[in-house]
Design an enzyme around this catalytic site. Structure first.
Site, short mmCIF file in Angstrom:
data_model
loop_
_atom_site.label_atom_id
_atom_site.label_comp_id
_atom_site.label_asym_id
_atom_site.label_seq_id
_atom_site.Cartn_x
_atom_site.Cartn_y
_atom_site.Cartn_z
N ARG A 175 -17.15 4.81 -29.50
CA ARG A 175 -18.30 5.22 -30.28
C ARG A 175 -18.44 6.74 -30.25
O ARG A 175 -18.57 7.33 -29.19
CB ARG A 175 -19.57 4.57 -29.75
CG ARG A 175 -20.82 4.90 -30.58
CD ARG A 175 -22.05 4.23 -30.05
NE ARG A 175 -21.94 2.78 -30.14
CZ ARG A 175 -22.89 1.94 -29.74
NH1 ARG A 175 -24.02 2.40 -29.23
NH2 ARG A 175 -22.72 0.64 -29.86
N ASP B 269 -22.45 -6.44 -19.01
CA ASP B 269 -21.31 -5.80 -19.66
C ASP B 269 -20.07 -6.64 -19.37
O ASP B 269 -19.59 -6.70 -18.23
CB ASP B 269 -21.13 -4.37 -19.11
CG ASP B 269 -20.07 -3.61 -19.86
OD1 ASP B 269 -18.89 -4.03 -19.83
OD2 ASP B 269 -20.39 -2.59 -20.47
#
Length: 216
Positions: A111, A207
């Protein structure tokens, strides 16, 4: 879309009791890295049955110990599993237990801190990807942006038969992915309640990459 809205028709939630049982074990915060990894592999194998139930067959002549017969075998090129790095590898490995002859591709995305958009940093695919059913795998469908970008990149590389598989999805991610690629079936084990302010799926399982590889 919101949790109370009906899922788009191309979304399948795999509700097999064994899948749901193993997913509950994965969600628990005290599951060890080894247990989490094993459960991810087992669920992925079970999901692969659902993803491949409509593969085409052709008849071939074989010799049994007793006689000659016509029997079904998979027709044409086999699968290609494309892992969205890094956590997608934890799903790909389980599917390969079921279809060990499948080809494997990888796509790496990060990202951009300024634009917050996914940026490709790695791509390695079979040359004949256009002739194969491509299953794109990532444990979590959170915002949906990485999955949508990955599938768009695979289409540009020649893939025409695509499916996406994940363990968990958020309503926001389902909405983004199905809007961007209404032609791509999506398979998940659960559509959870929502994304939080950090883009984590709630209630989720944390996660997935860190839990798979013990990096946190």
């Amino acid at each position: 879309m919101t949790p109370t809205q009906a899922l788009p028709p191309q979304v399948t939630v795999v509700r097999h009791p064994l899948v749901q049982h193993k997913l509950t074990l994965m969600r628990q915060k005290d599951a060890s890295t080894g247990e989490f990894r094993r459960l991810a592999r087992e669920i992925s194998l079970l999901m692969a049955y659902e993803l491949t139930r409509d593969l085409p067959l052709e008849q071939t002549t074989i010799e049994t110990p007793l006689e000659t017969m016509q029997a079904p075998l998979l027709a044409g090129k086999k699968l290609c599993i494309v892992s969205i790095l890094r956590a997608g590898d934890g799903i790909a490995e389980g599917m390969l237990d079921l279809v060990p002859s499948a080809r494997v591709g990888h796509i790496g995305l990060y990202r951009d801190p300024a634009t917050l958009k996914p940026v490709e940093y790695y791509l390695k695919l079979p040359e004949d990807i256009g002739e194969r059913l491509v299953i794109v795998v990532d444990p979590m469908l959170a915002t949906g942006h990485s999955a949508a970008v990955a599938i768009e990149r695979l289409k540009r590389a020649g893939a025409t038969q695509l499916r996406f598989a994940c363990l968990l999805a958020a309503p926001e991610g389902v909405g983004v992915l199905t809007a961007a690629h209404p032609d791509v079936p999506v398979f998940t084990c659960s559509v959870d309640r929502e994304l939080d302010s950090h883009a984590y799926i709630r209630p989720g399982l944390g996660d997935a990459g860190d839990r798979l590889y013990g990096t946190k």
